[in-house]
Write a protein that holds these residues in place. Structure first.
Motif, short mmCIF file in Angstrom:
data_model
loop_
_atom_site.label_atom_id
_atom_site.label_comp_id
_atom_site.label_asym_id
_atom_site.label_seq_id
_atom_site.Cartn_x
_atom_site.Cartn_y
_atom_site.Cartn_z
N TYR A 24 4.67 -7.59 18.29
CA TYR A 24 4.73 -9.05 18.24
C TYR A 24 4.41 -9.61 19.62
CZ TYR A 24 7.39 -8.35 13.91
OH TYR A 24 7.79 -7.97 12.67
N THR A 25 3.66 -10.69 19.64
CA THR A 25 3.43 -11.36 20.91
C THR A 25 4.66 -12.18 21.26
OG1 THR A 25 2.51 -13.35 19.90
CG2 THR A 25 0.95 -11.57 20.39
N ASP A 26 4.76 -12.58 22.51
CA ASP A 26 5.88 -13.45 22.91
C ASP A 26 5.85 -14.76 22.14
OD1 ASP A 26 6.89 -11.58 24.67
OD2 ASP A 26 5.88 -12.43 26.42
N GLU A 27 4.64 -15.25 21.86
CA GLU A 27 4.51 -16.50 21.09
C GLU A 27 5.06 -16.33 19.68
OE1 GLU A 27 1.10 -19.64 19.55
OE2 GLU A 27 0.54 -18.05 20.94
N GLU A 28 4.75 -15.20 19.05
CA GLU A 28 5.26 -14.94 17.70
C GLU A 28 6.78 -14.85 17.71
OE1 GLU A 28 1.73 -12.45 15.50
OE2 GLU A 28 2.96 -11.41 16.98
N LYS A 29 7.33 -14.15 18.69
CA LYS A 29 8.79 -14.03 18.80
C LYS A 29 9.42 -15.41 18.97
CE LYS A 29 8.72 -9.46 20.90
NZ LYS A 29 9.05 -8.69 22.10
N ALA A 30 8.80 -16.24 19.79
CA ALA A 30 9.31 -17.60 20.01
C ALA A 30 9.25 -18.42 18.72
CB ALA A 30 8.52 -18.29 21.12
N ASP A 31 8.18 -18.25 17.94
CA ASP A 31 8.06 -18.96 16.67
C ASP A 31 9.14 -18.51 15.69
OD1 ASP A 31 5.86 -20.39 17.55
OD2 ASP A 31 4.39 -19.08 16.59
N PHE A 32 9.40 -17.19 15.62
CA PHE A 32 10.45 -16.69 14.74
C PHE A 32 11.80 -17.30 15.11
CE2 PHE A 32 7.92 -12.48 14.35
CZ PHE A 32 7.15 -12.99 13.33
N MET A 33 12.09 -17.33 16.40
CA MET A 33 13.37 -17.87 16.86
C MET A 33 13.45 -19.38 16.61
SD MET A 33 15.38 -15.69 17.50
CE MET A 33 16.03 -14.34 18.40
N GLU A 43 8.14 -23.30 6.56
CA GLU A 43 6.77 -23.59 6.15
C GLU A 43 5.84 -23.64 7.36
OE1 GLU A 43 9.45 -25.33 5.14
OE2 GLU A 43 9.51 -24.85 3.02
N GLU A 44 6.31 -24.27 8.45
CA GLU A 44 5.50 -24.32 9.67
C GLU A 44 5.28 -22.92 10.23
OE1 GLU A 44 6.34 -28.22 12.18
OE2 GLU A 44 8.19 -27.32 11.44
N LEU A 45 6.32 -22.09 10.18
CA LEU A 45 6.19 -20.72 10.65
C LEU A 45 5.15 -19.97 9.83
CD1 LEU A 45 7.11 -18.31 12.38
CD2 LEU A 45 8.90 -17.90 10.67
N ILE A 46 5.19 -20.11 8.53
CA ILE A 46 4.23 -19.45 7.65
C ILE A 46 2.81 -19.92 7.96
CG2 ILE A 46 3.46 -19.21 5.26
CD1 ILE A 46 6.50 -19.29 4.53
N GLU A 47 2.64 -21.23 8.17
CA GLU A 47 1.32 -21.76 8.53
C GLU A 47 0.81 -21.13 9.82
OE1 GLU A 47 -1.26 -23.84 7.49
OE2 GLU A 47 -0.17 -23.59 5.63
N LYS A 48 1.68 -21.01 10.82
CA LYS A 48 1.27 -20.41 12.09
C LYS A 48 0.85 -18.96 11.89
CE LYS A 48 3.67 -23.10 15.53
NZ LYS A 48 4.23 -22.95 16.86
N ILE A 49 1.61 -18.23 11.07
CA ILE A 49 1.28 -16.81 10.83
C ILE A 49 -0.06 -16.70 10.12
CG2 ILE A 49 1.96 -14.76 9.51
CD1 ILE A 49 4.91 -15.63 10.09
N ILE A 50 -0.27 -17.53 9.12
CA ILE A 50 -1.51 -17.50 8.35
C ILE A 50 -2.71 -17.86 9.22
CG2 ILE A 50 -2.80 -18.64 6.49
CD1 ILE A 50 -0.10 -18.82 4.98
N ASN A 51 -2.56 -18.84 10.08
CA ASN A 51 -3.66 -19.33 10.89
C ASN A 51 -3.96 -18.49 12.13
OD1 ASN A 51 -4.31 -21.47 9.17
ND2 ASN A 51 -2.72 -22.74 10.06
N ASN A 52 -3.10 -17.54 12.43
CA ASN A 52 -3.35 -16.72 13.64
C ASN A 52 -3.88 -15.40 13.28
OD1 ASN A 52 -2.66 -18.64 15.48
ND2 ASN A 52 -0.54 -18.06 15.56
#
Length: 52
Positions: A24-33, A43-52
């Motif tokens: 996981y990138t630091d950005e992904e970890k920050a998004d999870f937290m 929903e926003e987290l899922i959008e970020k995962i899908i778009n990255n």
């Protein structure tokens, strides 16, 4: 589930997955937290995962 419980659960999941080889990138970890803490919606987290 309280916010603290959610944060602990996400932290545990990330650490467990890393031990199993996930990267996981630091950005992904920050998004999870952020999602666990309620700063962004799941929903926003899922959008970020899908778009990255």
């Amino acid at each position: 589930m309280t916010r603290d419980e959610a944060v602990k659960a996400v932290d545990y999941i990330v650490k467990t997955n890393e031990l199993e080889g996930a990267v996981y990138t630091d950005e992904e970890k920050a998004d999870f937290m952020a999602a666990a803490e309620g700063r962004i919606s799941v929903e926003e987290l899922i959008e970020k995962i899908i778009n990255n």
